[in-house]
Design a protein around this motif. Structure first.
Motif, mmCIF file in Angstrom:
data_model
loop_
_atom_site.group_PDB
_atom_site.id
_atom_site.type_symbol
_atom_site.label_atom_id
_atom_site.label_comp_id
_atom_site.label_asym_id
_atom_site.label_seq_id
_atom_site.Cartn_x
_atom_site.Cartn_y
_atom_site.Cartn_z
ATOM 1 N N GLY A 1 -11.863 -4.738 3.404
ATOM 2 C CA GLY A 1 -11.834 -5.281 2.060
ATOM 3 C C GLY A 1 -10.696 -4.677 1.258
ATOM 4 O O GLY A 1 -10.051 -3.704 1.679
ATOM 5 N N ASP A 2 -10.458 -5.222 0.080
ATOM 6 C CA ASP A 2 -9.341 -4.765 -0.760
ATOM 7 C C ASP A 2 -9.451 -3.280 -1.083
ATOM 8 O O ASP A 2 -8.468 -2.536 -0.984
ATOM 9 C CB ASP A 2 -9.296 -5.573 -2.061
ATOM 10 C CG ASP A 2 -8.833 -7.006 -1.838
ATOM 11 O OD1 ASP A 2 -8.218 -7.267 -0.782
ATOM 12 O OD2 ASP A 2 -9.091 -7.859 -2.705
ATOM 13 N N GLU A 3 -10.632 -2.835 -1.477
ATOM 14 C CA GLU A 3 -10.798 -1.423 -1.841
ATOM 15 C C GLU A 3 -10.632 -0.518 -0.631
ATOM 16 O O GLU A 3 -10.069 0.581 -0.743
ATOM 17 C CB GLU A 3 -12.167 -1.198 -2.485
ATOM 18 C CG GLU A 3 -12.279 -1.744 -3.894
ATOM 19 C CD GLU A 3 -11.202 -1.180 -4.822
ATOM 20 O OE1 GLU A 3 -10.990 0.053 -4.814
ATOM 21 O OE2 GLU A 3 -10.569 -1.962 -5.549
ATOM 22 N N ASP B 1 -10.146 12.128 6.549
ATOM 23 C CA ASP B 1 -10.719 11.719 5.274
ATOM 24 C C ASP B 1 -11.849 10.712 5.484
ATOM 25 O O ASP B 1 -12.798 10.664 4.704
ATOM 26 C CB ASP B 1 -9.649 11.080 4.386
ATOM 27 C CG ASP B 1 -8.780 12.113 3.692
ATOM 28 O OD1 ASP B 1 -8.602 13.214 4.270
ATOM 29 O OD2 ASP B 1 -8.275 11.837 2.592
ATOM 30 N N HIS B 2 -11.706 9.884 6.523
ATOM 31 C CA HIS B 2 -12.736 8.903 6.869
ATOM 32 C C HIS B 2 -12.814 8.787 8.387
ATOM 33 O O HIS B 2 -11.823 9.038 9.076
ATOM 34 C CB HIS B 2 -12.426 7.508 6.306
ATOM 35 C CG HIS B 2 -12.132 7.487 4.847
ATOM 36 N ND1 HIS B 2 -10.863 7.716 4.348
ATOM 37 C CD2 HIS B 2 -12.941 7.258 3.777
ATOM 38 C CE1 HIS B 2 -10.898 7.640 3.026
ATOM 39 N NE2 HIS B 2 -12.135 7.369 2.657
ATOM 40 N N ILE B 3 -13.978 8.395 8.867
ATOM 41 C CA ILE B 3 -14.156 8.094 10.282
ATOM 42 C C ILE B 3 -14.521 6.625 10.399
ATOM 43 O O ILE B 3 -15.470 6.157 9.742
ATOM 44 C CB ILE B 3 -15.254 8.969 10.903
ATOM 45 C CG1 ILE B 3 -14.854 10.443 10.864
ATOM 46 C CG2 ILE B 3 -15.535 8.529 12.352
ATOM 47 C CD1 ILE B 3 -15.989 11.405 11.144
ATOM 48 N N TYR C 1 0.820 -1.208 0.000
ATOM 49 C CA TYR C 1 0.000 0.000 0.000
ATOM 50 C C TYR C 1 0.857 1.262 0.000
ATOM 51 O O TYR C 1 0.394 2.347 0.362
ATOM 52 C CB TYR C 1 -0.950 -0.021 1.200
ATOM 53 C CG TYR C 1 -1.801 -1.262 1.207
ATOM 54 C CD1 TYR C 1 -2.846 -1.417 0.295
ATOM 55 C CD2 TYR C 1 -1.530 -2.313 2.084
ATOM 56 C CE1 TYR C 1 -3.610 -2.576 0.270
ATOM 57 C CE2 TYR C 1 -2.290 -3.479 2.055
ATOM 58 C CZ TYR C 1 -3.320 -3.604 1.143
ATOM 59 O OH TYR C 1 -4.060 -4.757 1.102
ATOM 60 N N GLY C 2 2.118 1.124 -0.398
ATOM 61 C CA GLY C 2 3.000 2.271 -0.506
ATOM 62 C C GLY C 2 3.865 2.509 0.706
ATOM 63 O O GLY C 2 4.663 3.453 0.713
ATOM 64 N N THR D 1 -7.750 2.343 -0.393
ATOM 65 C CA THR D 1 -8.128 3.747 -0.182
ATOM 66 C C THR D 1 -7.561 4.300 1.119
ATOM 67 O O THR D 1 -6.885 5.338 1.130
ATOM 68 C CB THR D 1 -9.662 3.893 -0.177
ATOM 69 O OG1 THR D 1 -10.180 3.455 -1.433
ATOM 70 C CG2 THR D 1 -10.063 5.344 0.072
ATOM 71 N N VAL D 2 -7.832 3.622 2.216
ATOM 72 C CA VAL D 2 -7.495 4.166 3.530
ATOM 73 C C VAL D 2 -6.012 4.016 3.856
ATOM 74 O O VAL D 2 -5.361 4.982 4.272
ATOM 75 C CB VAL D 2 -8.357 3.499 4.625
ATOM 76 C CG1 VAL D 2 -7.928 3.979 6.010
ATOM 77 C CG2 VAL D 2 -9.829 3.804 4.397
#
Length: 378
Positions: A102-104, A162-164, A60-61, A108-109
């Protein structure tokens, strides 16, 4: 024992903090005079250096390191007083996505976290703090997803996330209080979500969340429906060690600031640190900090050796010891600095504010002691 590479990493972070946040003037500019604990531009610079992903997978970088690298970064930015408060909540929130997402969601996160996105996690409610089983924020299943209604509180960095990562109730099971909780990924700006700052003595980085008929698609579920409790338990090593590392760094900085003051300040013709009353205090504090350091990094090493192993006793010990030590160092430091410790001109009063609350969030000291006691069958 930290490796040469890990020591070099810590030194690089120290140098960065010294150059960008080494003076009170720099820190005030970066933090809106202390009102905000996170600066996006400074955080982005750390992302470009690859530091935010030091302990995250290469897929994931990230750099592919372990908990040790994450803890080193948390400790050293805390020591450097760099306003990078989003790192703690982000690393705590990322864990469940890595293990159960999940993969997505992971793409993303987790990738976002490596590149400088801030994440938040929301569990507490007005009637549910230490007792997570008392959560009442409701997630009702509907066609295509869930509708969320209720209030959450004490959510750090929700206003910049960005997300909770939301913990809400999806069902009730008689006799099983912790069953029926589910994790959801809530993107910032989702319709039906309102975020409001809670002004505190530490700034404006804590929030209330209000959900009003907030629709989330079925793909927003993180892990398994009704299984948030065991998922949360699986992440306690990470949460408590990151919080412990942050307060370990703050304790070390508070001690060094106190030492500098008592070495420079003279009364009755000599440095006040030369008086036995203060010299012995400092000796005791230095010993306590050394013990906390050894404990935190010993537990970190165990986590890196067996990442899937849960260490509730050891992780709670690390959190308890580091936060209580940091609070003690700050209280003693303020006493030794006298009136100057109370003045906003100096960092000591901010050390006190930061360390006192550390024994409350992420599981109070009383809860940590309960966990440790239960681990011995008590």
């Amino acid at each position: 024992m930290r490796t040469a590479e890990q020591r070099a990493f810590a030194e690089a972070v120290d140098d960065f903090c010294g150059r960008h946040a080494g003076t009170r003037e720099q820190r005030d500019l970066l933090s809106d005079n202390g009102a905000r604990a996170h600066n996006h531009e400074l955080y982005a610079a750390c992302a470009r250096l690859g530091w935010l992903g030091a302990g995250l997978p290469e897929a994931y970088g990230g750099v592919g390191g372990g908990m040790t690298e994450t803890v080193i970064f948390a400790e050293r930015i805390a020591y450097g007083l760099a306003p990078l408060g989003g790192f703690v909540t982000t690393m705590v929130a990322v864990g469940p996505y890595l293990t159960f997402g999940g993969d997505e969601q992971r793409k993303t996160v987790v990738s976002g976290a490596v590149n400088g996105a801030v994440e938040a996690i929301s569990m507490s409610e007005p009637g549910a703090g230490s007792d997570v089983a008392a959560v009442r924020c409701r997630a009702e299943a509907v066609a295509g997803g869930y509708v969320i209604n209720g209030q959450k509180t004490w959510c750090s960095n929700a206003q910049i996330a960005d997300h909770i990562l939301l913990v809400a109730r999806t069902s009730w099971t008689v006799g099983e209080r912790h069953a029926g909780l589910t994790m959801f990924c809530v993107p910032a700006g989702t319709e039906g979500l309102t975020v409001r700052d809670i002004p505190t003595m530490g700034g404006r980085d804590i929030c209330d969340l209000f959900f009003t008929n907030c629709f989330l698609p079925a793909g927003a579920v993180v892990g398994t429906v009704d299984r948030a409790w065991p998922q949360l338990m699986a992440g306690l090593n990470s949460e408590r060690l990151i919080l412990a590392a942050t307060m370990l760094g703050r304790a070390k900085r508070t001690f060094d600031d106190t030492l500098a003051y008592v070495t420079d300040r003279r009364q009755f013709g000599r440095p006040i640190g030369s008086f036995q009353a203060l010299r012995h205090r400092l000796a005791d504090l230095a010993t306590e900090i050394a013990c906390a350091d050894l404990l935190v990094y010993d537990v970190v090493a165990k986590v890196d050796a067996e990442p899937a192993r849960q260490l509730p006793r050891e992780a709670s010990m690390a959190k308890l010891k580091a936060t209580e030590t940091a609070k003690k160092v700050a209280i003693e430091g303020m006493q030794m600095m006298g009136g100057y410790g109370y003045a906003t001109e100096f960092d000591m009063e901010s050390h006190l504010r930061a360390t006192i609350v550390s024994t409350v969030y992420g599981g109070t000291s009383e809860i940590q002691r309960d966990i440790i006691g239960h681990s011995y069958g008590l």
